[in-house]
Design an enzyme around this catalytic site. Structure first.
Site, mmCIF file in Angstrom:
data_model
loop_
_atom_site.group_PDB
_atom_site.id
_atom_site.type_symbol
_atom_site.label_atom_id
_atom_site.label_comp_id
_atom_site.label_asym_id
_atom_site.label_seq_id
_atom_site.Cartn_x
_atom_site.Cartn_y
_atom_site.Cartn_z
ATOM 1 N N CYS A 57 -5.218 -10.990 -2.518
ATOM 2 C CA CYS A 57 -3.559 -10.560 -3.029
ATOM 3 C C CYS A 57 -2.821 -11.559 -3.051
ATOM 4 N N ASP A 92 -13.712 11.223 2.654
ATOM 5 C CA ASP A 92 -12.134 10.932 3.326
ATOM 6 C C ASP A 92 -12.337 11.794 4.939
ATOM 7 N N CYS A 114 8.202 -0.165 -2.678
ATOM 8 C CA CYS A 114 7.833 1.010 -1.838
ATOM 9 C C CYS A 114 9.350 0.960 -1.821
ATOM 10 N N CYS A 131 0.573 -2.572 -8.689
ATOM 11 C CA CYS A 131 -1.224 -3.902 -7.894
ATOM 12 C C CYS A 131 -0.887 -4.672 -10.201
ATOM 13 N N CYS A 184 1.147 -12.856 -4.315
ATOM 14 C CA CYS A 184 1.894 -11.180 -4.809
ATOM 15 C C CYS A 184 2.372 -10.690 -3.537
HETATM 16 C C1 B12 Z 1 -4.928 8.899 7.156
HETATM 17 C C2 B12 Z 1 -5.098 8.405 5.366
HETATM 18 C C3 B12 Z 1 -4.115 7.810 4.824
HETATM 19 C C4 B12 Z 1 -2.928 8.477 5.360
HETATM 20 C C5 B12 Z 1 -2.866 6.201 6.200
HETATM 21 C C6 B12 Z 1 -2.851 5.981 4.979
HETATM 22 C C7 B12 Z 1 -2.924 4.742 6.289
HETATM 23 N N1 B12 Z 1 -2.985 2.972 5.222
HETATM 24 O O1 B12 Z 1 -3.611 4.533 7.185
HETATM 25 C C8 B12 Z 1 -1.642 8.514 4.394
HETATM 26 C C9 B12 Z 1 -1.060 10.370 4.714
HETATM 27 C C10 B12 Z 1 -0.045 7.515 4.843
HETATM 28 C C11 B12 Z 1 -1.900 8.069 3.286
HETATM 29 C C12 B12 Z 1 -1.986 7.981 2.456
HETATM 30 C C13 B12 Z 1 -2.365 7.665 0.829
HETATM 31 N N2 B12 Z 1 -4.271 7.902 0.541
HETATM 32 CO CO1 B12 Z 1 -4.964 8.190 2.547
HETATM 33 N N3 B12 Z 1 -6.258 8.234 3.708
HETATM 34 C C14 B12 Z 1 -6.645 8.734 4.838
HETATM 35 C C15 B12 Z 1 -7.708 8.064 5.740
HETATM 36 C C16 B12 Z 1 -8.172 10.094 6.067
HETATM 37 C C17 B12 Z 1 -8.110 7.659 6.874
HETATM 38 C C18 B12 Z 1 -7.232 5.924 6.629
HETATM 39 C C19 B12 Z 1 -7.488 5.334 7.870
HETATM 40 O O2 B12 Z 1 -8.030 5.460 8.802
HETATM 41 N N4 B12 Z 1 -5.913 4.487 8.436
HETATM 42 C C20 B12 Z 1 -5.941 4.272 9.829
HETATM 43 C C21 B12 Z 1 -4.997 2.475 8.912
HETATM 44 C C22 B12 Z 1 -5.689 1.853 11.218
HETATM 45 O O3 B12 Z 1 -6.275 1.838 8.918
HETATM 46 P P1 B12 Z 1 -6.255 1.278 7.644
HETATM 47 O O4 B12 Z 1 -5.267 1.514 6.718
HETATM 48 O O5 B12 Z 1 -7.426 0.994 7.102
HETATM 49 O O6 B12 Z 1 -5.428 -0.280 8.156
HETATM 50 C C23 B12 Z 1 -6.091 -1.185 8.181
HETATM 51 C C24 B12 Z 1 -5.175 -2.087 8.329
HETATM 52 O O7 B12 Z 1 -4.000 -1.540 8.352
HETATM 53 C C25 B12 Z 1 -5.626 -3.474 8.531
HETATM 54 N N5 B12 Z 1 -5.087 -3.837 9.415
HETATM 55 C C26 B12 Z 1 -3.982 -3.938 10.512
HETATM 56 N N6 B12 Z 1 -3.273 -5.394 10.904
HETATM 57 C C27 B12 Z 1 -3.545 -5.957 10.124
HETATM 58 C C28 B12 Z 1 -3.728 -7.618 9.974
HETATM 59 C C29 B12 Z 1 -3.867 -8.365 8.771
HETATM 60 C C30 B12 Z 1 -3.753 -10.113 9.329
HETATM 61 C C31 B12 Z 1 -4.910 -7.875 7.829
HETATM 62 C C32 B12 Z 1 -6.189 -8.769 6.539
HETATM 63 C C33 B12 Z 1 -4.779 -6.568 8.137
HETATM 64 C C34 B12 Z 1 -4.887 -5.367 8.976
HETATM 65 O O8 B12 Z 1 -6.002 -2.907 9.428
HETATM 66 C C35 B12 Z 1 -6.823 -1.412 9.859
HETATM 67 C C36 B12 Z 1 -8.463 -1.403 9.753
HETATM 68 O O9 B12 Z 1 -8.942 -2.114 8.693
HETATM 69 C C37 B12 Z 1 -8.754 7.862 4.673
HETATM 70 C C38 B12 Z 1 -10.075 8.041 4.419
HETATM 71 C C39 B12 Z 1 -10.774 7.440 5.798
HETATM 72 N N7 B12 Z 1 -11.867 8.519 6.069
HETATM 73 O O10 B12 Z 1 -11.181 6.361 6.043
HETATM 74 C C40 B12 Z 1 -7.723 7.502 3.138
HETATM 75 C C41 B12 Z 1 -8.016 6.971 1.939
HETATM 76 C C42 B12 Z 1 -7.469 5.459 2.781
HETATM 77 N N8 B12 Z 1 -6.710 7.173 1.030
HETATM 78 C C43 B12 Z 1 -6.445 6.613 -0.193
HETATM 79 C C44 B12 Z 1 -5.188 7.422 -0.664
HETATM 80 C C45 B12 Z 1 -5.850 7.702 -2.649
HETATM 81 C C46 B12 Z 1 -4.380 7.358 -0.618
HETATM 82 C C47 B12 Z 1 -2.857 8.000 -1.663
HETATM 83 C C48 B12 Z 1 -2.914 6.271 -2.382
HETATM 84 C C49 B12 Z 1 -2.941 9.195 -1.815
HETATM 85 C C50 B12 Z 1 -1.505 9.151 -2.449
HETATM 86 N N9 B12 Z 1 -1.271 8.417 -3.804
HETATM 87 O O11 B12 Z 1 -0.224 9.228 -2.120
HETATM 88 C C51 B12 Z 1 -2.313 7.180 -0.276
HETATM 89 C C52 B12 Z 1 -2.005 5.418 -0.362
HETATM 90 C C53 B12 Z 1 -0.456 5.380 0.500
HETATM 91 C C54 B12 Z 1 -1.115 3.632 1.547
HETATM 92 N N10 B12 Z 1 -0.591 2.730 0.766
HETATM 93 O O12 B12 Z 1 -2.057 3.271 2.495
HETATM 94 C C55 B12 Z 1 -7.846 6.762 -0.024
HETATM 95 C C56 B12 Z 1 -7.801 5.557 -0.670
HETATM 96 C C57 B12 Z 1 -8.801 4.957 -1.437
HETATM 97 C C58 B12 Z 1 -8.862 2.883 -1.622
HETATM 98 N N11 B12 Z 1 -9.295 2.388 -3.099
HETATM 99 O O13 B12 Z 1 -8.266 2.459 -0.635
HETATM 100 C C59 B12 Z 1 -9.034 7.019 1.181
HETATM 101 C C60 B12 Z 1 -9.979 6.171 1.493
HETATM 102 C C61 B12 Z 1 -9.503 8.497 0.616
HETATM 103 C C62 B12 Z 1 -11.038 8.576 -0.376
HETATM 104 N N12 B12 Z 1 -11.790 9.231 0.582
HETATM 105 O O14 B12 Z 1 -10.727 7.768 -0.989
HETATM 106 N N13 B12 Z 1 -3.742 7.946 3.899
HETATM 107 S S1 SF4 Z 2 0.138 -5.329 -5.541
HETATM 108 FE FE1 SF4 Z 2 -1.963 -5.540 -5.394
HETATM 109 S S2 SF4 Z 2 -2.895 -7.685 -5.695
HETATM 110 FE FE2 SF4 Z 2 -0.010 -7.452 -4.869
HETATM 111 S S3 SF4 Z 2 -0.398 -7.557 -3.231
HETATM 112 FE FE3 SF4 Z 2 0.045 -5.884 -3.293
HETATM 113 S S4 SF4 Z 2 -2.033 -4.812 -3.564
HETATM 114 FE FE4 SF4 Z 2 -2.129 -7.752 -3.396
HETATM 115 S S1 SF4 Z 3 2.551 4.912 -0.862
HETATM 116 FE FE1 SF4 Z 3 2.375 3.282 -1.263
HETATM 117 S S2 SF4 Z 3 5.526 2.751 -2.319
HETATM 118 FE FE2 SF4 Z 3 4.817 5.388 -1.908
HETATM 119 S S3 SF4 Z 3 5.873 6.101 0.470
HETATM 120 FE FE3 SF4 Z 3 3.922 5.149 0.759
HETATM 121 S S4 SF4 Z 3 3.460 2.422 0.978
HETATM 122 FE FE4 SF4 Z 3 5.591 3.108 -0.157
#
Ligand code: B12
Ligand code: SF4
Ligand code: SF4
Length: 343
Positions: A187, A133, A197, A247, A190
């Site tokens: 996905c 993380d 959200c 999901c 879906c």
């Molecule tokens: C910053 C962070 C957050 C931030 C931002 C989340 C985010 N989605 O970026 C906040 C505080 C909101 C957050 C929330 C949560 N987090 Co968090 N977070 C992180 C952290 C530290 C970095 C993530 C990151 O790099 N974000 C930057 C963005 C740019 O990267 P990305 O999400 O991978 O984005 C990708 C997509 O946008 C994609 N993309 C962009 N454009 C396009 C276009 C297409 C067509 C496609 C296919 C893809 C695509 O490319 C990007 C790069 O791969 C990681 C740990 C880590 N070191 O990786 C944990 C991590 C992601 N978090 C985790 C968890 C559990 C959560 C929560 C569920 C906690 C909760 N219950 O409240 C929520 C989920 C919210 C959500 N829907 O994402 C887990 C997820 C585990 C898993 N199974 O994936 C992690 C991995 C921590 C861990 N070690 O377990 N988190």
């Molecule tokens: S709910 Fe699960 S299967 Fe459906 S779009 Fe989201 S991540 Fe994909």
């Molecule tokens: S954790 Fe998922 S459902 Fe909850 S506010 Fe963030 S993006 Fe929306």
């Protein structure tokens, strides 16, 4: 070494991880550009640390140039009850499943170290580093590149044999291990996570604007939250599970093997009135060993007051009234907002 990888996988499963896969450190060439676009658009909000060390975050091969393999591991924390049920009890708080007991950072890291040390015992002279993380490592794209799962439309990693209730951890090592095949998107049509959200935090499928995400607002955001978003937070006071809970792949979720993730009874649906009354000492005592401790009493009580303001329960007005002159200006602002909402 023949048989090393299967033996390593067996060790990881024995330690309690549910799945292990491997990729090369240079396996995510598209991640740096996507991360830069996310930060350029300001979607990281106040998480300034995301913009720092971007070169390492976007390019794992630069983080530790000697590393030859990245071992990605999934650790399940699947809840026993549907987390969406707690949202209905408006006089109680909803705490995200992952934070209802011990801090996963400590537990996953110790397990990663045990697996990593076992590996080095087999191949003396090699090296490893473990991350979970907080390091500048993009764990989800690495998870997809290794074949552990794919990044769903909610941006989290999920897998057909795991659902999405799992943490990620990684072991970088100088040991050459055979990489696995990257996973592809399953996905399909879906949109359940996008539709559920409460704050419309997804500008497009697979992309999140963290500034609107309740997980960010309750855990990372300092100071007052915009009133428009406060109202949408409902009774969520730490993290949010809605998109994960929606999901359909969770029908294949596996049970958590680590009992220290099982929800503490006092954190499953705690009374908002009790939480609002916590002073600094009581807050620290209640959340010792919990990830919640990190946000401090001020941000925690701020979140509780937003939930009180959203409760529609006039009996909670006194709890908010008592904090309108709190020494923390953000708490006092949240208390006045809650009192006004309950008039
Ligand atoms: C910053 C962070 C957050 C931030 C931002 C989340 C985010 N989605 O970026 C906040 C505080 C909101 C957050 C929330 C949560 N987090 Co968090 N977070 C992180 C952290 C530290 C970095 C993530 C990151 O790099 N974000 C930057 C963005 C740019 O990267 P990305 O999400 O991978 O984005 C990708 C997509 O946008 C994609 N993309 C962009 N454009 C396009 C276009 C297409 C067509 C496609 C296919 C893809 C695509 O490319 C990007 C790069 O791969 C990681 C740990 C880590 N070191 O990786 C944990 C991590 C992601 N978090 C985790 C968890 C559990 C959560 C929560 C569920 C906690 C909760 N219950 O409240 C929520 C989920 C919210 C959500 N829907 O994402 C887990 C997820 C585990 C898993 N199974 O994936 C992690 C991995 C921590 C861990 N070690 O377990 N988190
Ligand atoms: S709910 Fe699960 S299967 Fe459906 S779009 Fe989201 S991540 Fe994909
Ligand atoms: S954790 Fe998922 S459902 Fe909850 S506010 Fe963030 S993006 Fe929306």
């Amino acid at each position: 070494m023949t048989g090393l990888k299967p033996a390593l996988e067996a060790k990881a499963l024995e330690e309690g991880f549910a799945k292990m896969r491997v990729c090369r450190p240079d396996a995510i060439p598209e991640a740096a550009g996507r991360l830069a676009a996310f930060v350029d658009a300001g979607r990281h909000g106040q998480m300034g640390w995301m913009a720092e060390r971007m070169t390492w975050r976007g390019n794992p091969a630069a983080l530790w140039p000697e590393a030859r393999s990245v071992i990605m591991l999934a650790e399940p924390y699947t809840p026993e009850v549907d987390p969406l049920e707690a949202l209905e009890q408006r006089d109680c708080a909803t705490i995200s499943v992952y934070a209802q007991n011990r801090d996963y950072h400590d537990l996953v890291k110790k397990r990663l170290k045990r697996v990593g040390r076992w590996l080095l015992d087999q191949v003396p002279g090699e090296a490893m580093k473990v991350f979970v993380d907080t390091a500048p490592v993009m764990e989800k794209p690495l998870g997809q590149a290794s074949g552990l799962g794919w990044q769903g439309k909610h941006t989290n990693l999920l897998a057909r044999d795991l659902g999405n209730w799992f943490f990620l951890g990684s072991i970088f090592t100088t040991v050459e291990l055979e990489p696995d095949t990257p996973e592809r998107d399953h996905c399909g049509n879906c949109t359940a996570c996008l539709d559920i959200c409460p704050t419309n935090a997804f500008p497009a499928p697979f992309q999140l604007d963290a500034r609107r995400c309740i997980s960010y607002l309750t855990i990372e955001h300092h100071g007052p939250v915009e009133p428009e978003l406060r109202e949408k937070m409902g009774n969520r006071i730490y993290g949010c599970d809605d998109c994960l809970a929606a999901c359909p792949w969770n029908k294949f979720a596996v049970a958590a093997t680590e009992m220290r993730y099982a929800g503490r009874p006092d954190l499953q649906s705690p009374k908002l009135a009790d939480l609002a009354g916590l002073d600094d000492t009581a807050f620290r005592a209640m959340f010792s060993g919990s990830p919640i401790k990190r946000i401090g009493r001020g941000r925690f009580v701020r979140n509780v007051l937003y939930a009180i303001g959203n409760s529609g329960d006039a009996e909670l007005r006194a709890s908010a009234q008592a904090l309108t002159e709190d020494e923390d200006p953000t708490v006092a602002d949240a208390a006045r907002w809650a009192v006004e909402r309950l008039q």
